[in-house]
Design a protein around this motif. Structure first.
Motif, short mmCIF file in Angstrom:
data_model
loop_
_atom_site.label_atom_id
_atom_site.label_comp_id
_atom_site.label_asym_id
_atom_site.label_seq_id
_atom_site.Cartn_x
_atom_site.Cartn_y
_atom_site.Cartn_z
N LEU A 535 0.82 -1.20 0.00
CA LEU A 535 0.00 0.00 0.00
C LEU A 535 0.86 1.26 0.00
O LEU A 535 0.58 2.22 -0.72
CB LEU A 535 -0.93 0.01 1.21
N ARG A 536 1.88 1.24 0.83
CA ARG A 536 2.75 2.42 0.94
C ARG A 536 3.41 2.72 -0.40
O ARG A 536 3.60 3.88 -0.79
CB ARG A 536 3.80 2.20 2.03
N ALA A 537 3.76 1.66 -1.14
CA ALA A 537 4.39 1.86 -2.45
C ALA A 537 3.46 2.59 -3.41
O ALA A 537 3.92 3.30 -4.31
CB ALA A 537 4.79 0.50 -3.04
N TYR A 538 2.15 2.43 -3.22
CA TYR A 538 1.17 3.11 -4.08
C TYR A 538 0.63 4.39 -3.45
O TYR A 538 -0.39 4.91 -3.88
CB TYR A 538 0.02 2.16 -4.43
N GLY A 539 1.33 4.88 -2.42
CA GLY A 539 0.98 6.18 -1.85
C GLY A 539 -0.21 6.16 -0.93
O GLY A 539 -0.80 7.22 -0.67
N ILE A 540 -0.59 4.99 -0.44
CA ILE A 540 -1.71 4.89 0.50
C ILE A 540 -1.16 4.94 1.91
O ILE A 540 -0.28 4.16 2.28
CB ILE A 540 -2.52 3.59 0.26
#
Length: 739
Positions: A535-540
């Protein structure tokens, strides 16, 4: 039912087609062939098959033709000969032992045909050998009537796949197998105006729509698709959307062969502003089973089918009566000038009932202005209500007042539709009423609908006046009238600002995609820690947290994260941590953290759950718990879901789904569909939630679905805590299962 044309239909230019409502259709869809695939390798555009020579061939071969009395093929051959004569096609019978059929010389085989034919009709039990022969003669189209394929089970499905494979290598296009003669029916050529093009997987189910011709509604084509080994519903939708005479496409669909192809076809129709009205079988488990046994198709999860149709403007109806009435209205009515509906009745009870039903399905019934009401009361007694519904107490019979009433209602700028229910014939009152309505309709650009409720249907007022009108939409039931009017209004709203999501779909991977390659584990479930990295990789946004493997490290992490904290076991096999007692919340001291660490690891050891560590997380409390996720639908591929989240997500079942690609507006529509939507607006003194942040998460998850969809079996962010307005949204937990 609307009769003949509402306007002039020009056919000399495909880029400037004028339909009955006076609108100008866009020209054919043009696209760059280089960019035909999205980032996930799925097609963004579909070529339109040229089916002109299927529906109007120059030459036809009838393979297995017969004129022997009592043979099934004889009746079929006779019908094909009659049809070919009407469309101006040359017929070549093919039979290995007959010198002639109905006096026409017979060819012994396909190889002996005197010319290259456009269409081959296969009246043989096994079409496979004939397909291979036709490939050598370069026939353009073939129709296979034979049954015993995918509709019969596994062995039949294998036989159908062999047939489909032969067709793919042949260069021809095949309709069927398990189809019928509906494409070769006698269509009336004395009717004018925009036509309905009909697509059905069951021939008998198209009969009510075909019968509309007897009420003055034109039909242009009928495509009975059968098992769709090759040509499918999507091909015909794309083709019909490009035909200038087609005002609406009516479909009876038991199963979709290819979800993506269907969406691309619906997108083409939406671009061209051609309404598609469909009955889709499979709303219930029983219906889905029956459809599969009939045509061997995958019906798909119905909530996904329903959402996908709505997403691309396909109007889904339930009954064949709704299909015929809705398609007829959409094909022939002008575009609305206003969305206000007025109910005009000779009975106060009837008016109140119909108004109640209309408001109940979302139609807008504006109250008429005081000035308009005063005008109406010149001809209607003061004690009768004329606010909307308008009760005339009995339509005037002996003079001009009835027409004045109708004209005054239609003159109101907020009124776009007048609905007049006539629950039963009451001559001469009802006769004069319908004559006034017909005359008024001839002079207005607004929609006039009459519901003729008589069960008899033989009255002159109905048969001669209403059905003889080109401008009044006549229905037999109130429900069908209201369904059709709502569909008509919804369609024009939808196409007025439609922008194809395929035009804006990403074609190259994002930087986020490259960060995730090392995180995915084919066939495995990721730990919560790894899922949150995805998720963090997709900016979430995720909470502050650390993964620890000792009690001492847990205490240090809690001090850095900041009390109070949440502690959770993290491992690749844990799906429901709360149920196993693997979550501890509201920890406020080092001693509580140590005890929690030991308890979590003891439970995991007892349950036999492998851990990669324990997460020490920031505690986030103030917000609305939502769920956002990705699932893989067998028909449409990756889908995105948003709904109310938390531990009761499976109980509440309050969610909306879309098939990527879609824009931000569709993401907001998803939120509007939720029964619990009010929670996001703030209830019982709570502040409104950050809707913009929630929509952004939905769009980022969609990007994941587009780029990773074929690798994800399931992705769930639950709960996604949507904080008060302006504060964002935080993914508190996540589950990722790789395909």
């Amino acid at each position: 039912m609307l009769g003949s044309t509402h306007g002039t239909l020009t056919t000399d230019s495909r880029r400037a087609r004028v339909i009955a409502c006076g609108e100008q259709r866009p020209g054919p869809v043009v696209h760059d062939q280089v960019d035909d695939l999205d980032v996930g390798g799925r097609p963004l555009y579909a070529d339109v098959p040229d089916l002109a020579r299927f529906f109007r061939p120059g030459s036809v071969a009838v393979i297995g033709a017969s004129d022997a009395e009592g043979r099934p093929n004889t009746g079929i051959t006779r019908q094909l000969l009659s049809w070919a004569e009407r469309v101006g096609a040359r017929v070549h019978p093919v039979h290995p032992t007959r010198p002639s059929v109905f006096g026409i010389p017979c060819s012994a085989s396909v190889a002996d045909l005197p010319e290259q034919v456009d269409l081959a009709v296969l009246l043989v039990a096994d079409p496979l050998p004939v397909i291979e022969e036709l490939a050598e003669t370069k026939v353009k189209f073939a129709v296979a009537f034979a049954s015993g394929f995918a509709e019969t089970g596994e062995a039949g499905a294998e036989a159908q796949e062999r047939l489909a494979e032969a067709v793919r290598h042949s260069g021809l296009r095949l309709l069927g197998p398990n189809t019928n003669l509906n494409a070769f029916e006698r269509f009336r050529d004395d009717l004018e105006g925009p036509a309905i093009a009909l697509i059905t997987q069951s021939g008998h189910q198209g009969r009510p729509v075909f019968a509309l011709q007897e009420l003055g509604v034109r039909l242009s084509h009928w495509a009975p698709t059968g098992n769709e080994a090759d040509l499918e519903s999507a091909d015909f939708i794309s083709y019909f959307a490009e035909q200038p005479e087609v005002g609406a496409i009516a479909c009876y669909v038991e199963g979709l062969k290819d979800g993506r192809a269907f969406l691309l076809a619906a997108d083409r129709a939406a671009r061209r502003r051609v309404p598609v009205v469909a009955v889709k079988v499979g709303r219930t488990e029983a219906g889905a089973r029956t459809a599969a046994s009939h045509t061997g198709k995958l019906t798909g999860a119905d909530d996904v089918v329903d959402a996908a149709m709505r997403q691309y403007g396909v109007i889904r109806v339930d009954g064949l009566d709704e299909l015929q009435d809705t398609a007829a209205l959409l094909a022939r009515a002008r575009a609305p000038r206003a969305d206000g509906v007025v109910v005009y009745s000779i009975s106060g009870g009837t008016g109140a009932h119909v108004a109640d039903l209309a408001a109940g399905i979302g139609l807008r019934l504006p109250g008429l202005s005081q000035e308009r009401q005063a005008e109406l009361h010149q001809w209607i007694p003061e004690y009768l209500s004329v606010a909307n519904p308008v009760d005339n107490g009995g339509h005037p019979v002996g003079d001009w007042r009835g027409r004045k009433i109708i004209d005054a209602i239609l003159a109101d700028p907020e009124v776009g539709v007048l609905i007049c229910p006539v629950t039963g014939p009451f001559p001469p009152l009802s006769d004069k009423l319908v004559r006034d309505l017909v005359e008024a309709a001839e002079e207005t650009d607004k929609l006039v609908c009459v519901v003729w409720g008589s069960p008899v249907g033989t009255e002159p007022a109905y048969r001669e006046v209403l059905l003889g009108s080109s401008r009044v939409a006549t229905f037999r039931t109130v429900g069908n009238c209201l369904t059709a009017v709502r569909a008509w209004l919804d369609h024009h709203r939808f196409v007025s600002d439609y922008r194809s999501p395929f035009d804006e779909a990403p074609r190259v991977p994002s930087p986020s995609f490259r960060k995730t390659e090392a995180l995915l584990r084919p066939g495995q479930q990721l730990s919560e820690h790894a899922a949150k990295q995805l998720l963090r990789a997709y900016g979430i946004r995720v909470p502050r947290e650390q993964l620890v493997t000792s009690a001492a490290a847990a205490v240090r992490a809690a001090g850095q994260v900041g009390y109070p904290v949440v502690m959770k076991a993290s491992g690749g096999q844990i799906a429901h941590k709360t149920e196993l007692g693997l979550v501890k919340i509201g920890l406020t001291s080092a001693s509580q953290v140590r005890d929690a660490y030991r308890e979590l690891t003891d439970i995991a050891r007892y349950e036999g759950v492998a851990l990669d560590g324990v997460l020490v997380c920031q505690m986030v409390e103030q917000g609305v718990e939502m769920v956002v996720g990705v699932t893989h639908d067998e028909l449409f591929g990756p889908t995105v879901t948003v709904g109310l989240g938390g531990v009761l997500v499976e109980v509440l079942r309050d969610a909306a789904v879309r098939v990527p690609p879609f824009g931000e507006e569709q993401a907001r529509h998803m939120l509007a569909e939720l029964r619990g939507r009010a929670l996001l607006d703030g209830v019982r003194g709570r502040p409104p939630a950050d809707l913009d942040a929630l929509v952004e998460v939905v769009m980022r998850v969609q990007r994941m679905a587009l780029e990773l969809g074929e690798q994800l079996a399931e992705l769930d962010i639950n709960p996604l805590m949507v904080l008060p307005r302006g504060q964002g949204a935080v993914a508190l937990d996540a589950l990722v299962v790789c395909r």
